[in-house]
Design a protein around this motif. Structure first.
Motif, PDB file in Angstrom:
ATOM      1  N   CYS A   1       0.837  -1.198   0.000  1.00  0.00           N
ATOM      2  CA  CYS A   1       0.000   0.000   0.000  1.00  0.00           C
ATOM      3  C   CYS A   1       0.874   1.251   0.000  1.00  0.00           C
ATOM      4  O   CYS A   1       0.556   2.246  -0.656  1.00  0.00           O
TER       5      CYS A   1
ATOM      6  N   ILE B   1     -13.256   2.307  -1.663  1.00  0.00           N
ATOM      7  CA  ILE B   1     -12.651   1.050  -2.106  1.00  0.00           C
ATOM      8  C   ILE B   1     -13.445   0.525  -3.298  1.00  0.00           C
ATOM      9  O   ILE B   1     -14.658   0.339  -3.198  1.00  0.00           O
TER      10      ILE B   1
ATOM     11  N   ARG C   1      -8.486  -4.831  -3.054  1.00  0.00           N
ATOM     12  CA  ARG C   1      -9.321  -4.221  -2.004  1.00  0.00           C
ATOM     13  C   ARG C   1      -8.632  -4.292  -0.649  1.00  0.00           C
ATOM     14  O   ARG C   1      -8.678  -3.343   0.128  1.00  0.00           O
ATOM     15  N   HIS C   2      -7.980  -5.419  -0.372  1.00  0.00           N
ATOM     16  CA  HIS C   2      -7.278  -5.583   0.905  1.00  0.00           C
ATOM     17  C   HIS C   2      -6.096  -4.617   1.004  1.00  0.00           C
ATOM     18  O   HIS C   2      -5.825  -4.057   2.070  1.00  0.00           O
TER      19      HIS C   2
ATOM     20  N   ARG D   1      -7.504  -1.174   1.588  1.00  0.00           N
ATOM     21  CA  ARG D   1      -8.076  -1.092   2.935  1.00  0.00           C
ATOM     22  C   ARG D   1      -6.988  -0.852   3.993  1.00  0.00           C
ATOM     23  O   ARG D   1      -7.268  -0.306   5.057  1.00  0.00           O
ATOM     24  N   SER D   2      -5.760  -1.243   3.711  1.00  0.00           N
ATOM     25  CA  SER D   2      -4.685  -1.063   4.698  1.00  0.00           C
ATOM     26  C   SER D   2      -4.156   0.364   4.730  1.00  0.00           C
ATOM     27  O   SER D   2      -3.191   0.651   5.429  1.00  0.00           O
TER      28      SER D   2
END
Length: 197
Positions: free
Chosen positions: A54, A84, A93-94, A97-98
């Motif tokens: 990220c 997202i 997406r993960h 999300r971070s």
């Protein structure tokens, strides 16, 4: 032997664990300075790797997959404020999300090659140091003796008083001296046989 254990565990009708864990996995995965065995906590390492990805995405590193994610999902939006994208894969997406962790952890050195390790150590946090580290980890005794000492210092030896707290019936009297209840302090400090030995 491991296959037989797995087969018997899978085929058992009740999914009950019959043996208690002596030390929590979180404590085993702490560094040696904090009294652990310095094993890598894989879920935490995975979070650090996702956070690093990220971070690369936020800094728009010149990598092919980052250019692709920017072109298809982020476009001209700010990573911190964009929703997202639901059409993205679960992995993308993960990663997006971070971004909440990205705002918290900004003090990471780019000069060092192992950025994931730096993030992992930050996620572990400041752990209290133990005074007995050199007693365990620079010891030339047999590994079984060192491990038993490590369990003793954590207060996790399966002595009879601990077994009784797990509702396992056993006589609590010390077998060696046949005097007091068998506890950690009695076994290693107050037992007359131990003192003599």
């Amino acid at each position: 032997m491991i296959e037989a254990f797995c087969r018997s565990y899978i085929l058992s009708e009740t999914n009950t664990i019959t043996k208690k864990s002596l030390v929590a996995w979180e404590n085993i995965c702490t560094p040696k300075l904090a009294g652990g065995l310095n094993l890598i906590n894989l879920p935490l390492w995975n979070k650090a790797a996702i956070f690093k990805t990220c971070r690369d995405l936020a800094h728009k590193q010149d990598k092919l997959w980052i250019r692709r994610i920017n072109a298809y999902y982020i476009k001209q939006q700010q990573l911190q404020h964009m929703p997202i994208p639901q059409q993205a894969s679960w992995m993308v997406r993960h990663i997006i999300r971070s971004r909440a962790t990205l705002l918290q952890k900004q003090s990471i050195n780019d000069n060092n090659k192992s950025i994931i390790r730096q993030i992992y150590l930050q996620l572990l946090g400041d752990l209290p140091r133990v005074s007995w580290k050199c007693l365990i980890f620079q010891n030339t005794a047999r590994p079984k003796a060192v491990f038993t000492m490590w369990l003793l210092l954590h207060g996790r030896l399966p002595t009879k008083d601990r077994l009784a707290s797990w509702c396992i019936t056993a006589t609590s009297q010390c077998i060696i001296c046949e005097g007091q209840d068998k506890s950690r302090e009695h076994l290693f400090v107050t037992c007359p046989y131990t003192r003599e030995l």
